[in-house]
Each structure stands twice: as C-alpha cells, then as structure tokens.
Design a protein around this motif. Structure first.
Motif, PDB file in Angstrom:
ATOM      1  N   MET A   1     -13.319  -2.776  -4.000  1.00 47.42           N
ATOM      2  CA  MET A   1     -14.629  -2.201  -4.314  1.00 47.42           C
ATOM      3  C   MET A   1     -15.683  -2.496  -3.250  1.00 47.42           C
ATOM      4  O   MET A   1     -16.644  -1.745  -3.090  1.00 47.42           O
ATOM      5  CB  MET A   1     -15.106  -2.712  -5.679  1.00 47.42           C
ATOM      6  CG  MET A   1     -14.307  -2.161  -6.844  1.00 47.42           C
ATOM      7  SD  MET A   1     -14.861  -2.801  -8.441  1.00 47.42           S
ATOM      8  CE  MET A   1     -16.462  -2.008  -8.558  1.00 47.42           C
ATOM      9  N   SER A   2     -15.497  -3.571  -2.500  1.00 47.35           N
ATOM     10  CA  SER A   2     -16.464  -3.917  -1.459  1.00 47.35           C
ATOM     11  C   SER A   2     -16.329  -3.035  -0.231  1.00 47.35           C
ATOM     12  O   SER A   2     -17.203  -3.020   0.626  1.00 47.35           O
ATOM     13  CB  SER A   2     -16.299  -5.380  -1.050  1.00 47.35           C
ATOM     14  OG  SER A   2     -15.145  -5.561  -0.248  1.00 47.35           O
ATOM     15  N   GLY A   3     -15.200  -2.316  -0.135  1.00 43.59           N
ATOM     16  CA  GLY A   3     -14.973  -1.439   1.003  1.00 43.59           C
ATOM     17  C   GLY A   3     -13.987  -1.961   2.023  1.00 43.59           C
ATOM     18  O   GLY A   3     -13.813  -1.357   3.083  1.00 43.59           O
ATOM     19  N   LEU A   4     -13.313  -3.073   1.718  1.00 41.74           N
ATOM     20  CA  LEU A   4     -12.300  -3.604   2.626  1.00 41.74           C
ATOM     21  C   LEU A   4     -10.974  -2.891   2.364  1.00 41.74           C
ATOM     22  O   LEU A   4     -10.444  -2.935   1.249  1.00 41.74           O
ATOM     23  CB  LEU A   4     -12.139  -5.107   2.429  1.00 41.74           C
ATOM     24  CG  LEU A   4     -11.084  -5.806   3.299  1.00 41.74           C
ATOM     25  CD1 LEU A   4     -11.384  -5.608   4.784  1.00 41.74           C
ATOM     26  CD2 LEU A   4     -11.000  -7.290   2.961  1.00 41.74           C
ATOM     27  N   ILE A   5     -10.465  -2.202   3.394  1.00 46.35           N
ATOM     28  CA  ILE A   5      -9.206  -1.464   3.306  1.00 46.35           C
ATOM     29  C   ILE A   5      -8.179  -2.142   4.194  1.00 46.35           C
ATOM     30  O   ILE A   5      -8.466  -2.485   5.344  1.00 46.35           O
ATOM     31  CB  ILE A   5      -9.400   0.004   3.731  1.00 46.35           C
ATOM     32  CG1 ILE A   5     -10.422   0.688   2.821  1.00 46.35           C
ATOM     33  CG2 ILE A   5      -8.075   0.762   3.698  1.00 46.35           C
ATOM     34  CD1 ILE A   5     -10.804   2.090   3.280  1.00 46.35           C
ATOM     35  N   LYS A   6      -6.985  -2.358   3.668  1.00 46.10           N
ATOM     36  CA  LYS A   6      -5.910  -2.981   4.426  1.00 46.10           C
ATOM     37  C   LYS A   6      -4.669  -2.098   4.361  1.00 46.10           C
ATOM     38  O   LYS A   6      -4.421  -1.425   3.357  1.00 46.10           O
ATOM     39  CB  LYS A   6      -5.575  -4.370   3.857  1.00 46.10           C
ATOM     40  CG  LYS A   6      -6.680  -5.417   4.064  1.00 46.10           C
ATOM     41  CD  LYS A   6      -6.316  -6.730   3.391  1.00 46.10           C
ATOM     42  CE  LYS A   6      -7.340  -7.811   3.698  1.00 46.10           C
ATOM     43  NZ  LYS A   6      -7.215  -8.343   5.067  1.00 46.10           N
ATOM     44  N   VAL A   7      -3.901  -2.092   5.451  1.00 41.95           N
ATOM     45  CA  VAL A   7      -2.639  -1.361   5.490  1.00 41.95           C
ATOM     46  C   VAL A   7      -1.528  -2.349   5.828  1.00 41.95           C
ATOM     47  O   VAL A   7      -1.669  -3.174   6.737  1.00 41.95           O
ATOM     48  CB  VAL A   7      -2.670  -0.211   6.518  1.00 41.95           C
ATOM     49  CG1 VAL A   7      -1.296   0.454   6.622  1.00 41.95           C
ATOM     50  CG2 VAL A   7      -3.726   0.821   6.128  1.00 41.95           C
ATOM     51  N   TRP A   8      -0.440  -2.226   5.102  1.00 39.21           N
ATOM     52  CA  TRP A   8       0.686  -3.145   5.239  1.00 39.21           C
ATOM     53  C   TRP A   8       1.942  -2.360   5.562  1.00 39.21           C
ATOM     54  O   TRP A   8       2.159  -1.261   5.031  1.00 39.21           O
ATOM     55  CB  TRP A   8       0.905  -3.915   3.931  1.00 39.21           C
ATOM     56  CG  TRP A   8      -0.352  -4.477   3.356  1.00 39.21           C
ATOM     57  CD1 TRP A   8      -1.353  -3.785   2.713  1.00 39.21           C
ATOM     58  CD2 TRP A   8      -0.786  -5.837   3.380  1.00 39.21           C
ATOM     59  NE1 TRP A   8      -2.356  -4.614   2.337  1.00 39.21           N
ATOM     60  CE2 TRP A   8      -2.040  -5.891   2.721  1.00 39.21           C
ATOM     61  CE3 TRP A   8      -0.233  -7.018   3.885  1.00 39.21           C
ATOM     62  CZ2 TRP A   8      -2.746  -7.073   2.561  1.00 39.21           C
ATOM     63  CZ3 TRP A   8      -0.930  -8.194   3.719  1.00 39.21           C
ATOM     64  CH2 TRP A   8      -2.175  -8.217   3.071  1.00 39.21           C
ATOM     65  N   ARG A   9       2.778  -2.923   6.425  1.00 41.32           N
ATOM     66  CA  ARG A   9       4.092  -2.321   6.699  1.00 41.32           C
ATOM     67  C   ARG A   9       5.072  -2.856   5.663  1.00 41.32           C
ATOM     68  O   ARG A   9       5.240  -4.077   5.526  1.00 41.32           O
ATOM     69  CB  ARG A   9       4.570  -2.631   8.110  1.00 41.32           C
ATOM     70  CG  ARG A   9       5.800  -1.823   8.493  1.00 41.32           C
ATOM     71  CD  ARG A   9       6.195  -1.951   9.946  1.00 41.32           C
ATOM     72  NE  ARG A   9       7.381  -1.152  10.213  1.00 41.32           N
ATOM     73  CZ  ARG A   9       7.363   0.099  10.643  1.00 41.32           C
ATOM     74  NH1 ARG A   9       6.204   0.681  10.887  1.00 41.32           N
ATOM     75  NH2 ARG A   9       8.485   0.760  10.837  1.00 41.32           N
ATOM     76  N   VAL A  10       5.698  -1.955   4.920  1.00 42.53           N
ATOM     77  CA  VAL A  10       6.473  -2.356   3.754  1.00 42.53           C
ATOM     78  C   VAL A  10       7.705  -3.162   4.143  1.00 42.53           C
ATOM     79  O   VAL A  10       7.976  -4.223   3.563  1.00 42.53           O
ATOM     80  CB  VAL A  10       6.870  -1.122   2.915  1.00 42.53           C
ATOM     81  CG1 VAL A  10       7.766  -1.523   1.758  1.00 42.53           C
ATOM     82  CG2 VAL A  10       5.619  -0.410   2.398  1.00 42.53           C
ATOM     83  N   ASP A  11       8.473  -2.689   5.137  1.00 40.92           N
ATOM     84  CA  ASP A  11       9.719  -3.396   5.457  1.00 40.92           C
ATOM     85  C   ASP A  11       9.468  -4.784   6.045  1.00 40.92           C
ATOM     86  O   ASP A  11      10.208  -5.730   5.782  1.00 40.92           O
ATOM     87  CB  ASP A  11      10.598  -2.563   6.394  1.00 40.92           C
ATOM     88  CG  ASP A  11       9.901  -2.183   7.698  1.00 40.92           C
ATOM     89  OD1 ASP A  11       8.736  -2.577   7.898  1.00 40.92           O
ATOM     90  OD2 ASP A  11      10.532  -1.485   8.522  1.00 40.92           O
ATOM     91  N   ALA A  12       8.388  -4.926   6.815  1.00 42.32           N
ATOM     92  CA  ALA A  12       8.063  -6.223   7.415  1.00 42.32           C
ATOM     93  C   ALA A  12       7.225  -7.101   6.478  1.00 42.32           C
ATOM     94  O   ALA A  12       7.039  -8.293   6.735  1.00 42.32           O
ATOM     95  CB  ALA A  12       7.330  -6.027   8.730  1.00 42.32           C
ATOM     96  N   LYS A  13       6.676  -6.490   5.427  1.00 47.63           N
ATOM     97  CA  LYS A  13       5.839  -7.204   4.446  1.00 47.63           C
ATOM     98  C   LYS A  13       4.637  -7.873   5.114  1.00 47.63           C
ATOM     99  O   LYS A  13       4.254  -8.995   4.761  1.00 47.63           O
ATOM    100  CB  LYS A  13       6.670  -8.251   3.685  1.00 47.63           C
ATOM    101  CG  LYS A  13       7.890  -7.691   2.996  1.00 47.63           C
ATOM    102  CD  LYS A  13       8.687  -8.776   2.312  1.00 47.63           C
ATOM    103  CE  LYS A  13       9.950  -8.199   1.665  1.00 47.63           C
ATOM    104  NZ  LYS A  13      10.759  -9.245   0.999  1.00 47.63           N
TER     105      LYS A  13
END
Length: 352
Positions: A63-75
């Motif tokens: 809700m604060s606006g922090l967006i993160k992207v994660w690589r699924v296979d590498a976790k």
C-alpha cells in the motif's frame, strides 16, 4: 493478519502467491501448501501480487507503493521500485515482461522487467484506480477517480483518447474482453444522494475512435436508511466485473449482493442472482459460461450464466473472502480471507 490477494502462476497453475496485512507475500505450492519462499522487505500491507505470463517472475506491491519483483526459480529479488500510494498493478501482456502500476497521485508507471526501464503516464490529479495493458501489448487503459478513462500509447507515452463516461462517478474496476476490443468500467457512487441506479459503461477500444456503446443500469432498490445519528445511508457500488470468453455476456458484482448478468448483443440485463451479502470478487470460468463469486459471508459460489441458477456453494472461511483465483481447468479455487487464511477448494465435478 488478513490475506488480501492471491494469484496462480499462468504456466502450470501449480504455484500460488498470496499477500497480506503482515507486510509479506508468500509463494507456495497449491497441491500441498508447501512454502517455496517468502517475499519479504515490504513496508505496508501487500495488496497486489501476480506472476508474469510465463511464470518466470512474480511481482508484489504494498500500500505504501513499494513494488518488488522476484525470480521464481532462483527464489530471489531481482528488482524493486517505490512509487506513491499504490492503487492498482497489472502484470502485462503475454508478449513481454512488463509491469503497470497506478498510484493515488494519478500517475501510471510502466517498467520492463528486470531491466527497470521506466515510462510514466501523467493522468489527472486524482487516483488511477484501475488499469490494464491491452492484449496487443501496445496500449493500456486506465480509469481514474474523476470518472475519466484514458487509453495510453505505451511506446510513445502519450494519451490516445480520453473518455468521460459519467459525471461524478469513480472508476474502480476494469475488464477487457479476450479480443481486446471491448472494455467495461465499474463505477462507484451514492444511491441515496442521487436516487439513480449505478451505471456500467461498455466501451469499444477499436482505433481510431473509441466510444461508449451503452450504459447498463441496475434497477433501483431502496437504499437502507441510516440506523443512528451520524451514520450515512448505505450506497451500492460495482465491486467486480468481467467478460465471458465463450458467449457475449458480462457479469457484474455489486456491494448489495447482486450478481448481474448482462447480454452484450442485446444490451440488456439477462439475470439477477442474489447473494446473502456483498460480492467482493467474480471470475468467469475460462471455457464455459460459469461465473464464480466470493462474498462477505465467506462463501464461494458457482453460477450458470445462461440460466441464472446457482450450481454449487463452498464454505470454510470464518470471515469475508477478500480475493480468489480459479485454475485453468476449473478444478480448484484458491481463496484468501480476513480470517488470516488462504484455502484451496476442489470444485471439480464429473459433468464438467
């Protein structure tokens, strides 16, 4: 902590990501509930979470606006960015790894993942409350709280069209039809103040001149009167909506518990299906005219849109369901709830 959102990985439907009030998201296996990894480091409740089209990446937004992207296979986390208060997030088209976000200041952001190449689309000075990248991957549609809708050229960063659908209304939900040539916008207003039913607008997105084709209006029902001093009369609003893939139908879920099935070819109301309490979310089955709904009474219901009759009902939560997802073969439903749990329901039936 309440669990606010859920999404299934599009490629295999074997993984789920859920985000909640504890400022965390989790990626886990649907078959046995085993946790694969935790998406940590958020500053506020995680209200948006979804996989890329090929299930390589998972994006989480708070809700604060922090967006993160994660690589699924590498976790592992591969990218992050902080915007203003986050209102909406869309994981993009099947052609590319692209992420779209709308914020409370009216701006929309688009990034290439994982490079982070960014474009900003400046809207009006009010929240961008709903948005989708269209199937062609070249345009996005964003709805704003002032009742306007903008179609953006993603390459040029320019506004192609601005539509004002209804005065004094707020767009909170958007859905595009499979071919990408139609759009439904859900609007929120105050029944008791206007005395008018809430409209639902259907717009064509064909270039070069998108236009409003029709406005669907629910039959008015008397709003509930305030019960005490200082309380306001309850208003109705569109909570969720979507297109059917196999028939020219659209479904709309309202706060008063009404599921409305509209016939797009005749531009008329086909069925009204009443729930015991407000509808939170609805989804169409991918290959049939079956609508799934979840509601504030903690139940998931399946409806036959052709007849308007309920097919089945599933219970198990002790609080409202806040989000849910259906897998491609319509055999399972994954739900999240205010009772701090995510659940997996088997909805497969011999005749389907």
């Amino acid at each position: 902590a309440s669990v606010f959102c859920v999404s299934l990985d599009p490629k295999t439907n074997t993984l789920a990501v859920t985000g909640g009030e504890d400022d965390k998201a989790f990626v886990w296996r649907v078959s046995d509930g085993e946790l694969l990894f935790e998406c940590s480091g958020h500053k506020d409740s995680v209200t948006c979470a979804g996989f890329s089209h090929d299930s390589v990446f998972v994006a989480t937004g708070d809700m604060s606006g922090l967006i993160k992207v994660w690589r699924v296979d590498a976790k592992e986390e591969v990218w992050s960015f902080e915007v203003g208060d986050l209102e909406v997030m869309d994981e993009g088209p099947p052609q590319a790894h692209v992420l779209l976000a709308g914020t409370a200041d009216g701006n929309s952001w688009m990034w290439k993942i994982p490079s982070g190449d960014c474009k900003t689309f400046q809207g009006p000075a009010c929240p961008a409350t709903c948005g989708r990248i269209l199937p062609d991957g070249k345009r996005a549609v964003v709805g704003y709280e002032d009742g306007t809708m903008r179609i953006w050229d993603l390459k040029q960063g320019t506004s192609l069209h601005v539509l004002k659908v209804q005065p004094s209304t707020q767009h909170h939900h958007a859905s595009t039809c499979p071919e990408g040539v139609g759009l439904i916008l859900g609007e929120e207003g105050d029944l008791s103040a206007t005395g008018d039913p809430l409209p639902l607008s259907f717009s064509t997105l064909w270039s070069p001149f998108p236009q409003v084709v029709c406005v669907f209006k629910m039959e008015s029902t008397a709003p509930k009167a305030p019960t005490g001093e200082g309380e306001e009369a309850e208003s109705n609003s569109v909570e969720s909506l979507g297109f059917c893939n196999v028939m020219p139908l659209a479904a709309v879920g309202y706060l008063d518990g009404t599921l409305a099935i509209y016939d797009l070819s005749t531009q008329s109301l086909r069925h009204k299906c009443q729930h015991e309490s407000g509808i939170v979310q609805l989804l169409w089955e991918e290959n049939s005219a079956v609508v799934y709904t979840c509601s504030l009474d903690g139940a998931v219901r399946l409806w036959d849109a052709r007849s308007g009759k309920m097919i089945s009902e599933y219970r198990g939560h002790s609080a409202e369901i806040l989000d849910f997802a259906v897998n491609k073969d319509a055999s399972i439903v994954v739900t999240t709830s205010g009772d701090h749990q995510a659940k997996v329901f088997c909805v497969q039936r011999p005749d389907r």
